[in-house]
Design a protein around this motif. Structure first.
Motif, PDB file in Angstrom:
ATOM      1  N   ASP A   9      17.993  48.704 121.346  1.00 32.25           N
ATOM      2  CA  ASP A   9      17.803  50.230 121.120  1.00 32.25           C
ATOM      3  C   ASP A   9      17.232  50.033 119.514  1.00 32.25           C
ATOM      4  O   ASP A   9      16.458  50.930 119.137  1.00 32.25           O
ATOM      5  CB  ASP A   9      19.068  50.927 121.083  1.00 32.25           C
ATOM      6  N   LEU A  10      17.821  49.450 118.732  1.00 32.23           N
ATOM      7  CA  LEU A  10      17.430  49.140 117.413  1.00 32.23           C
ATOM      8  C   LEU A  10      16.095  48.786 117.231  1.00 32.23           C
ATOM      9  O   LEU A  10      15.318  49.295 116.593  1.00 32.23           O
ATOM     10  CB  LEU A  10      18.405  48.424 116.659  1.00 32.23           C
ATOM     11  N   ILE A  11      15.802  47.638 118.220  1.00 39.60           N
ATOM     12  CA  ILE A  11      14.298  47.372 118.130  1.00 39.60           C
ATOM     13  C   ILE A  11      13.523  48.433 118.622  1.00 39.60           C
ATOM     14  O   ILE A  11      12.219  48.492 117.906  1.00 39.60           O
ATOM     15  CB  ILE A  11      13.959  45.855 119.034  1.00 39.60           C
ATOM     16  N   SER A  43       9.608  56.488 113.341  1.00 43.69           N
ATOM     17  CA  SER A  43       9.102  55.623 112.457  1.00 43.69           C
ATOM     18  C   SER A  43       8.026  55.357 112.070  1.00 43.69           C
ATOM     19  O   SER A  43       7.512  54.468 111.250  1.00 43.69           O
ATOM     20  CB  SER A  43       9.897  54.221 113.100  1.00 43.69           C
ATOM     21  N   ASP A  44       6.962  56.331 112.478  1.00 43.23           N
ATOM     22  CA  ASP A  44       5.519  55.985 112.427  1.00 43.23           C
ATOM     23  C   ASP A  44       5.232  56.172 110.753  1.00 43.23           C
ATOM     24  O   ASP A  44       4.396  55.395 110.344  1.00 43.23           O
ATOM     25  CB  ASP A  44       4.614  57.202 112.833  1.00 43.23           C
ATOM     26  N   CYS A  56      10.557  54.735 106.774  1.00 45.28           N
ATOM     27  CA  CYS A  56      11.675  55.230 106.790  1.00 45.28           C
ATOM     28  C   CYS A  56      11.781  55.888 105.297  1.00 45.28           C
ATOM     29  O   CYS A  56      11.841  55.078 104.208  1.00 45.28           O
ATOM     30  CB  CYS A  56      13.037  54.093 106.933  1.00 45.28           C
ATOM     31  N   LEU A  57      12.334  56.917 105.433  1.00 45.72           N
ATOM     32  CA  LEU A  57      12.479  57.747 103.908  1.00 45.72           C
ATOM     33  C   LEU A  57      13.628  57.092 103.076  1.00 45.72           C
ATOM     34  O   LEU A  57      13.646  56.631 101.910  1.00 45.72           O
ATOM     35  CB  LEU A  57      12.609  59.296 103.900  1.00 45.72           C
ATOM     36  N   TYR A  58      14.709  56.642 103.739  1.00 49.80           N
ATOM     37  CA  TYR A  58      15.696  56.215 103.074  1.00 49.80           C
ATOM     38  C   TYR A  58      15.390  54.760 102.528  1.00 49.80           C
ATOM     39  O   TYR A  58      15.394  54.675 101.380  1.00 49.80           O
ATOM     40  CB  TYR A  58      16.918  55.760 103.999  1.00 49.80           C
ATOM     41  N   VAL A  59      14.385  54.027 103.260  1.00 50.63           N
ATOM     42  CA  VAL A  59      14.040  52.814 102.708  1.00 50.63           C
ATOM     43  C   VAL A  59      12.968  52.788 101.628  1.00 50.63           C
ATOM     44  O   VAL A  59      13.073  52.092 100.411  1.00 50.63           O
ATOM     45  CB  VAL A  59      13.135  51.800 103.845  1.00 50.63           C
ATOM     46  N   LYS A  60      12.266  53.978 101.444  1.00 56.19           N
ATOM     47  CA  LYS A  60      11.340  54.096 100.566  1.00 56.19           C
ATOM     48  C   LYS A  60      12.016  54.752  99.235  1.00 56.19           C
ATOM     49  O   LYS A  60      11.651  54.125  98.160  1.00 56.19           O
ATOM     50  CB  LYS A  60      10.266  55.338 100.952  1.00 56.19           C
ATOM     51  N   MET A  61      12.992  55.357  99.423  1.00 52.17           N
ATOM     52  CA  MET A  61      13.625  55.977  98.413  1.00 52.17           C
ATOM     53  C   MET A  61      14.764  54.691  97.711  1.00 52.17           C
ATOM     54  O   MET A  61      14.763  54.534  96.486  1.00 52.17           O
ATOM     55  CB  MET A  61      14.858  57.075  98.636  1.00 52.17           C
ATOM     56  N   ALA A  73      10.858  45.800 109.428  1.00 52.41           N
ATOM     57  CA  ALA A  73      10.075  46.341 110.439  1.00 52.41           C
ATOM     58  C   ALA A  73       9.676  47.776 110.273  1.00 52.41           C
ATOM     59  O   ALA A  73       8.519  48.176 110.529  1.00 52.41           O
ATOM     60  CB  ALA A  73      11.018  46.337 111.898  1.00 52.41           C
ATOM     61  N   LEU A  74      10.627  48.609 109.468  1.00 52.39           N
ATOM     62  CA  LEU A  74      10.228  49.950 109.277  1.00 52.39           C
ATOM     63  C   LEU A  74       8.907  50.012 108.035  1.00 52.39           C
ATOM     64  O   LEU A  74       8.337  50.847 108.058  1.00 52.39           O
ATOM     65  CB  LEU A  74      11.338  50.707 108.576  1.00 52.39           C
ATOM     66  N   VAL A  75       9.232  49.043 107.200  1.00 50.96           N
ATOM     67  CA  VAL A  75       8.200  49.002 106.190  1.00 50.96           C
ATOM     68  C   VAL A  75       6.907  48.593 106.600  1.00 50.96           C
ATOM     69  O   VAL A  75       5.729  49.125 106.356  1.00 50.96           O
ATOM     70  CB  VAL A  75       8.655  47.896 105.266  1.00 50.96           C
ATOM     71  N   LEU A  76       6.835  47.648 107.794  1.00 49.75           N
ATOM     72  CA  LEU A  76       5.674  47.337 108.662  1.00 49.75           C
ATOM     73  C   LEU A  76       5.236  48.578 109.293  1.00 49.75           C
ATOM     74  O   LEU A  76       3.683  48.876 109.153  1.00 49.75           O
ATOM     75  CB  LEU A  76       5.659  45.998 109.486  1.00 49.75           C
ATOM     76  N   ARG A  77       5.893  49.258 110.035  1.00 48.91           N
ATOM     77  CA  ARG A  77       5.381  50.483 110.454  1.00 48.91           C
ATOM     78  C   ARG A  77       4.749  51.458 109.490  1.00 48.91           C
ATOM     79  O   ARG A  77       3.615  51.993 109.940  1.00 48.91           O
ATOM     80  CB  ARG A  77       6.630  51.266 110.968  1.00 48.91           C
ATOM     81  N   ALA A  78       5.196  51.547 108.472  1.00 49.92           N
ATOM     82  CA  ALA A  78       4.882  52.466 107.450  1.00 49.92           C
ATOM     83  C   ALA A  78       3.428  52.025 107.064  1.00 49.92           C
ATOM     84  O   ALA A  78       2.606  52.648 106.451  1.00 49.92           O
ATOM     85  CB  ALA A  78       5.734  52.589 106.147  1.00 49.92           C
ATOM     86  N   ALA A  79       3.184  50.583 107.060  1.00 43.52           N
ATOM     87  CA  ALA A  79       1.848  50.198 106.421  1.00 43.52           C
ATOM     88  C   ALA A  79       0.917  49.879 107.551  1.00 43.52           C
ATOM     89  O   ALA A  79      -0.411  49.780 107.495  1.00 43.52           O
ATOM     90  CB  ALA A  79       2.307  48.600 105.885  1.00 43.52           C
ATOM     91  N   GLY A  80       1.308  50.559 108.652  1.00 41.45           N
ATOM     92  CA  GLY A  80       0.351  50.702 109.771  1.00 41.45           C
ATOM     93  C   GLY A  80       0.109  49.706 110.777  1.00 41.45           C
ATOM     94  O   GLY A  80      -0.888  49.681 111.706  1.00 41.45           O
ATOM     95  N   GLU A  81       1.265  48.809 110.773  1.00 35.45           N
ATOM     96  CA  GLU A  81       1.079  47.598 111.800  1.00 35.45           C
ATOM     97  C   GLU A  81       1.510  48.305 113.296  1.00 35.45           C
ATOM     98  O   GLU A  81       1.895  49.174 113.422  1.00 35.45           O
ATOM     99  CB  GLU A  81       2.158  46.922 111.318  1.00 35.45           C
ATOM    100  N   GLU A  82       0.667  47.367 114.100  1.00 36.81           N
ATOM    101  CA  GLU A  82       0.814  47.835 115.256  1.00 36.81           C
ATOM    102  C   GLU A  82       2.375  47.732 115.989  1.00 36.81           C
ATOM    103  O   GLU A  82       3.118  46.775 115.750  1.00 36.81           O
ATOM    104  CB  GLU A  82      -0.023  46.886 116.523  1.00 36.81           C
ATOM    105  N   PRO A  83       2.846  48.659 116.661  1.00 30.36           N
ATOM    106  CA  PRO A  83       4.248  48.881 116.964  1.00 30.36           C
ATOM    107  C   PRO A  83       4.586  47.532 117.860  1.00 30.36           C
ATOM    108  O   PRO A  83       5.788  47.000 117.769  1.00 30.36           O
ATOM    109  CB  PRO A  83       4.263  50.071 118.020  1.00 30.36           C
ATOM    110  N   LEU A  84       3.357  46.964 118.783  1.00 35.28           N
ATOM    111  CA  LEU A  84       4.124  45.982 119.712  1.00 35.28           C
ATOM    112  C   LEU A  84       4.150  44.743 118.728  1.00 35.28           C
ATOM    113  O   LEU A  84       5.172  43.905 118.725  1.00 35.28           O
ATOM    114  CB  LEU A  84       2.776  45.444 120.585  1.00 35.28           C
ATOM    115  N   LEU A  85       3.614  44.608 117.726  1.00 33.90           N
ATOM    116  CA  LEU A  85       3.493  43.387 116.864  1.00 33.90           C
ATOM    117  C   LEU A  85       4.997  43.719 116.299  1.00 33.90           C
ATOM    118  O   LEU A  85       5.675  42.510 115.905  1.00 33.90           O
ATOM    119  CB  LEU A  85       2.394  43.209 115.561  1.00 33.90           C
ATOM    120  N   VAL A  86       5.206  44.740 115.646  1.00 32.22           N
ATOM    121  CA  VAL A  86       6.528  44.918 114.935  1.00 32.22           C
ATOM    122  C   VAL A  86       7.654  44.659 115.900  1.00 32.22           C
ATOM    123  O   VAL A  86       8.571  43.833 115.379  1.00 32.22           O
ATOM    124  CB  VAL A  86       6.407  46.472 114.405  1.00 32.22           C
TER     125      VAL A  86
END
Length: 186
Positions: free
Chosen positions: A75-77, A86-87, A90-95, A154-167
């Motif tokens: 579920d976390l993955i 997560s597109d 994460c705002l918390y991670v950014k803050m 993983a959330l940083v990669l998502r924010a950078a536009g990485e493909e969800p499958l790779l993440v």
């Protein structure tokens, strides 16, 4: 105002959105914002609390829920790699990455959220030891920080536009240090 600010900070990054911009988007004057929140620190703390209540609480429910360790990891993955929330990362991670830019209230809230997350992940790993999912060789606090760091990445990669499958694949690999029910535990 809080939802507007939260979405702006989340999409664009808290360092990229000025207080003036928030006021313009909300159609309010700065004095109105100051009356409601006290100052910019009050606004950012309120935004982070709203984000914690709306989004981070979902992650906490996964970590502390009654499901098996394997299901929690899956579920976390899924949340970090596939969930639409997560597109934008994460705002918390950014803050958290920009903690030094915020006032005392927001910094204290960031620290409290971090401590609470570490406690939840430590409890998860303590329980996982009982079922053989967390090797004794991994200290609990280190394992908790490791899991948190991998999900953060993983959330940083998502924010950078990485493909969800790779993440998903990267996070699955990173969390494979914790054996699943499907793995042989000799």
């Amino acid at each position: 105002m809080i939802d507007l600010a939260m979405n702006a900070y989340w999409r664009e990054g808290p360092a990229e959105v000025s207080l003036n911009s928030i006021c313009q988007r909300a159609g309010v004057a700065k004095p109105s914002l100051y009356r409601e929140f006290g100052d910019e620190d009050g606004l950012t703390a309120a935004v982070l609390q709203a984000y914690a209540d709306a989004v981070l609480s979902q992650v906490l429910r996964i970590v502390t829920g009654p499901e098996s360790f394997d299901q929690k990891v899956e579920d976390l993955i899924r949340y970090a790699s596939e969930d639409a929330l997560s597109d934008n990362g994460c705002l918390y991670v950014k803050m958290q990455a920009a903690t030094h830019r915020f006032g005392e209230k927001t910094q204290a809230l960031i620290a409290a959220i971090d401590a609470g997350a570490e406690e939840a992940y430590a409890a998860l790993l303590t329980d996982a030891r009982r079922t053989g999912h967390a090797p004794e060789s991994i200290p609990t606090r280190l394992g908790a920080r490791y899991m948190m760091s991998q999900i953060t990445l993983a959330l940083v990669l998502r924010a950078a536009g990485e493909e969800p499958l790779l993440v998903r694949d990267l996070l699955t690999l990173a969390l494979s240090v914790f054996p699943s029910d499907k793995q042989d535990r000799h």
